[in-house]
Design a protein around this motif. Structure first.
Motif, PDB file in Angstrom:
ATOM      1  N   ARG A 138       0.839  -1.205   0.000  1.00 14.48           N
ATOM      2  CA  ARG A 138       0.000   0.000   0.000  1.00 14.48           C
ATOM      3  C   ARG A 138       0.868   1.247   0.000  1.00 14.48           C
ATOM      4  NH1 ARG A 138      -4.254  -0.462   4.747  1.00 14.48           N
ATOM      5  NH2 ARG A 138      -3.199   1.496   5.111  1.00 14.48           N
ATOM      6  N   LYS A 139       0.372   2.288  -0.610  1.00 17.53           N
ATOM      7  CA  LYS A 139       1.098   3.547  -0.658  1.00 17.53           C
ATOM      8  C   LYS A 139       0.950   4.251   0.692  1.00 17.53           C
ATOM      9  CE  LYS A 139       1.477   7.813  -3.252  1.00 17.53           C
ATOM     10  NZ  LYS A 139       0.948   8.623  -4.341  1.00 17.53           N
ATOM     11  N   ARG A 140       2.049   4.700   1.261  1.00 15.42           N
ATOM     12  CA  ARG A 140       2.016   5.381   2.545  1.00 15.42           C
ATOM     13  C   ARG A 140       1.567   6.821   2.361  1.00 15.42           C
ATOM     14  NH1 ARG A 140       7.222   4.169   6.229  1.00 15.42           N
ATOM     15  NH2 ARG A 140       6.426   2.243   7.107  1.00 15.42           N
ATOM     16  N   LYS A 141       0.853   7.314   3.366  1.00 17.72           N
ATOM     17  CA  LYS A 141       0.440   8.709   3.328  1.00 17.72           C
ATOM     18  C   LYS A 141       1.630   9.585   3.697  1.00 17.72           C
ATOM     19  CE  LYS A 141      -4.402   8.125   4.450  1.00 17.72           C
ATOM     20  NZ  LYS A 141      -5.476   8.528   5.356  1.00 17.72           N
ATOM     21  N   THR A 142       1.672  10.782   3.120  1.00 16.70           N
ATOM     22  CA  THR A 142       2.747  11.716   3.453  1.00 16.70           C
ATOM     23  C   THR A 142       2.495  12.294   4.838  1.00 16.70           C
ATOM     24  OG1 THR A 142       1.572  13.522   2.389  1.00 16.70           O
ATOM     25  CG2 THR A 142       3.167  12.318   1.056  1.00 16.70           C
ATOM     26  N   PHE A 143       3.555  12.674   5.524  1.00 18.60           N
ATOM     27  CA  PHE A 143       3.458  13.218   6.866  1.00 18.60           C
ATOM     28  C   PHE A 143       2.845  14.606   6.808  1.00 18.60           C
ATOM     29  CE2 PHE A 143       5.312  15.737  10.337  1.00 18.60           C
ATOM     30  CZ  PHE A 143       4.811  15.023  11.404  1.00 18.60           C
ATOM     31  N   ASN A 144       1.793  14.808   7.590  1.00 11.51           N
ATOM     32  CA  ASN A 144       1.123  16.091   7.653  1.00 11.51           C
ATOM     33  C   ASN A 144       1.176  16.589   9.096  1.00 11.51           C
ATOM     34  OD1 ASN A 144      -0.411  18.331   7.306  1.00 11.51           O
ATOM     35  ND2 ASN A 144      -2.236  17.272   6.571  1.00 11.51           N
ATOM     36  N   PRO A 145       2.024  17.581   9.375  1.00 11.52           N
ATOM     37  CA  PRO A 145       2.165  18.041  10.763  1.00 11.52           C
ATOM     38  C   PRO A 145       0.890  18.658  11.327  1.00 11.52           C
ATOM     39  CG  PRO A 145       3.381  19.481   9.285  1.00 11.52           C
ATOM     40  CD  PRO A 145       2.902  18.311   8.477  1.00 11.52           C
ATOM     41  N   VAL A 146       0.046  19.218  10.495  1.00  9.79           N
ATOM     42  CA  VAL A 146      -1.193  19.830  10.977  1.00  9.79           C
ATOM     43  C   VAL A 146      -2.102  18.784  11.588  1.00  9.79           C
ATOM     44  CG1 VAL A 146      -3.252  21.108  10.271  1.00  9.79           C
ATOM     45  CG2 VAL A 146      -1.030  21.699   9.307  1.00  9.79           C
ATOM     46  N   SER A 147      -2.224  17.645  10.942  1.00  5.54           N
ATOM     47  CA  SER A 147      -3.093  16.600  11.471  1.00  5.54           C
ATOM     48  C   SER A 147      -2.560  16.049  12.786  1.00  5.54           C
ATOM     49  CB  SER A 147      -3.274  15.483  10.449  1.00  5.54           C
ATOM     50  OG  SER A 147      -2.032  14.875  10.172  1.00  5.54           O
ATOM     51  N   VAL A 148      -1.254  15.990  12.932  1.00  7.06           N
ATOM     52  CA  VAL A 148      -0.661  15.504  14.181  1.00  7.06           C
ATOM     53  C   VAL A 148      -0.935  16.493  15.307  1.00  7.06           C
ATOM     54  CG1 VAL A 148       1.504  14.929  15.325  1.00  7.06           C
ATOM     55  CG2 VAL A 148       1.119  14.212  12.975  1.00  7.06           C
ATOM     56  N   VAL A 149      -0.755  17.782  15.041  1.00  7.13           N
ATOM     57  CA  VAL A 149      -0.992  18.801  16.065  1.00  7.13           C
ATOM     58  C   VAL A 149      -2.462  18.810  16.471  1.00  7.13           C
ATOM     59  CG1 VAL A 149      -1.028  21.300  16.454  1.00  7.13           C
ATOM     60  CG2 VAL A 149       0.942  20.250  15.382  1.00  7.13           C
ATOM     61  N   LYS A 150      -3.362  18.681  15.498  1.00  3.94           N
ATOM     62  CA  LYS A 150      -4.782  18.662  15.817  1.00  3.94           C
ATOM     63  C   LYS A 150      -5.157  17.444  16.660  1.00  3.94           C
ATOM     64  CE  LYS A 150      -6.724  21.346  12.043  1.00  3.94           C
ATOM     65  NZ  LYS A 150      -7.660  21.328  10.905  1.00  3.94           N
ATOM     66  N   SER A 151      -4.604  16.286  16.327  1.00  4.22           N
ATOM     67  CA  SER A 151      -4.946  15.090  17.089  1.00  4.22           C
ATOM     68  C   SER A 151      -4.420  15.172  18.519  1.00  4.22           C
ATOM     69  CB  SER A 151      -4.419  13.844  16.389  1.00  4.22           C
ATOM     70  OG  SER A 151      -3.009  13.852  16.380  1.00  4.22           O
ATOM     71  N   VAL A 152      -3.229  15.731  18.697  1.00  4.06           N
ATOM     72  CA  VAL A 152      -2.680  15.898  20.050  1.00  4.06           C
ATOM     73  C   VAL A 152      -3.530  16.891  20.833  1.00  4.06           C
ATOM     74  CG1 VAL A 152      -0.696  16.771  21.338  1.00  4.06           C
ATOM     75  CG2 VAL A 152      -0.344  15.255  19.403  1.00  4.06           C
ATOM     76  N   ALA A 153      -3.957  17.969  20.187  1.00  2.07           N
ATOM     77  CA  ALA A 153      -4.796  18.955  20.864  1.00  2.07           C
ATOM     78  C   ALA A 153      -6.136  18.350  21.262  1.00  2.07           C
ATOM     79  CB  ALA A 153      -5.007  20.164  19.955  1.00  2.07           C
ATOM     80  N   ARG A 154      -6.701  17.493  20.409  1.00  3.14           N
ATOM     81  CA  ARG A 154      -7.962  16.838  20.750  1.00  3.14           C
ATOM     82  C   ARG A 154      -7.786  15.936  21.964  1.00  3.14           C
ATOM     83  NH1 ARG A 154      -8.221  15.386  15.325  1.00  3.14           N
ATOM     84  NH2 ARG A 154      -9.169  17.030  14.108  1.00  3.14           N
ATOM     85  N   ASP A 155      -6.645  15.269  22.053  1.00  5.10           N
ATOM     86  CA  ASP A 155      -6.387  14.398  23.206  1.00  5.10           C
ATOM     87  C   ASP A 155      -6.265  15.207  24.488  1.00  5.10           C
ATOM     88  OD1 ASP A 155      -6.433  12.206  21.552  1.00  5.10           O
ATOM     89  OD2 ASP A 155      -4.240  12.105  21.340  1.00  5.10           O
ATOM     90  N   ARG A 156      -5.560  16.320  24.438  1.00  5.59           N
ATOM     91  CA  ARG A 156      -5.307  17.112  25.640  1.00  5.59           C
ATOM     92  C   ARG A 156      -6.482  17.986  26.031  1.00  5.59           C
ATOM     93  NH1 ARG A 156       0.946  19.147  24.910  1.00  5.59           N
ATOM     94  NH2 ARG A 156       1.857  17.074  24.882  1.00  5.59           N
ATOM     95  N   ILE A 157      -7.056  18.678  25.086  1.00  7.60           N
ATOM     96  CA  ILE A 157      -8.114  19.654  25.376  1.00  7.60           C
ATOM     97  C   ILE A 157      -9.490  19.032  25.243  1.00  7.60           C
ATOM     98  CG2 ILE A 157      -9.126  21.859  24.668  1.00  7.60           C
ATOM     99  CD1 ILE A 157      -6.347  22.625  23.650  1.00  7.60           C
ATOM    100  N   GLY A 158      -9.684  18.233  24.240  1.00  7.95           N
ATOM    101  CA  GLY A 158     -10.987  17.636  23.978  1.00  7.95           C
ATOM    102  C   GLY A 158     -11.530  18.118  22.647  1.00  7.95           C
ATOM    103  N   GLN A 159     -12.600  17.500  22.234  1.00  8.99           N
ATOM    104  CA  GLN A 159     -13.215  17.840  20.960  1.00  8.99           C
ATOM    105  C   GLN A 159     -13.853  19.227  21.049  1.00  8.99           C
ATOM    106  OE1 GLN A 159     -12.615  16.104  18.490  1.00  8.99           O
ATOM    107  NE2 GLN A 159     -14.294  15.884  17.080  1.00  8.99           N
ATOM    108  N   PRO A 160     -13.686  20.069  20.029  1.00  3.11           N
ATOM    109  CA  PRO A 160     -14.332  21.386  20.079  1.00  3.11           C
ATOM    110  C   PRO A 160     -15.845  21.262  19.977  1.00  3.11           C
ATOM    111  CG  PRO A 160     -13.279  21.050  17.958  1.00  3.11           C
ATOM    112  CD  PRO A 160     -12.895  19.898  18.822  1.00  3.11           C
TER     113      PRO A 160
END
Length: 62
Positions: free
Chosen positions: A3-25
């Protein structure tokens, strides 16, 4: 076939970490303007008769 790997997207990583720490908006509902013609502007200029009617109706209410 691999399978083709997805390219690294730093925005998605930052958003997922923020969702874990702060919670869903909270969901936000966008309100539509009441009179779209006044907000966007009229397609055509008002005629002289329409302008006179508006002026008469506004002077009667005052």
């Amino acid at each position: 076939m691999a399978r083709k790997r997805k390219t690294f997207n730093p925005v998605s990583v930052v958003k997922s970490v923020a969702r874990d720490r702060i919670g869903q908006p909270h969901p936000v509902r966008v309100e539509q303007p009441v009179d779209k013609g006044r907000v966007r502007g009229a397609k055509h200029k008002q005629t002289l008769d329409e302008l006179r009617r508006e002026a008469d109706s506004s002077s009667e209410t005052e």
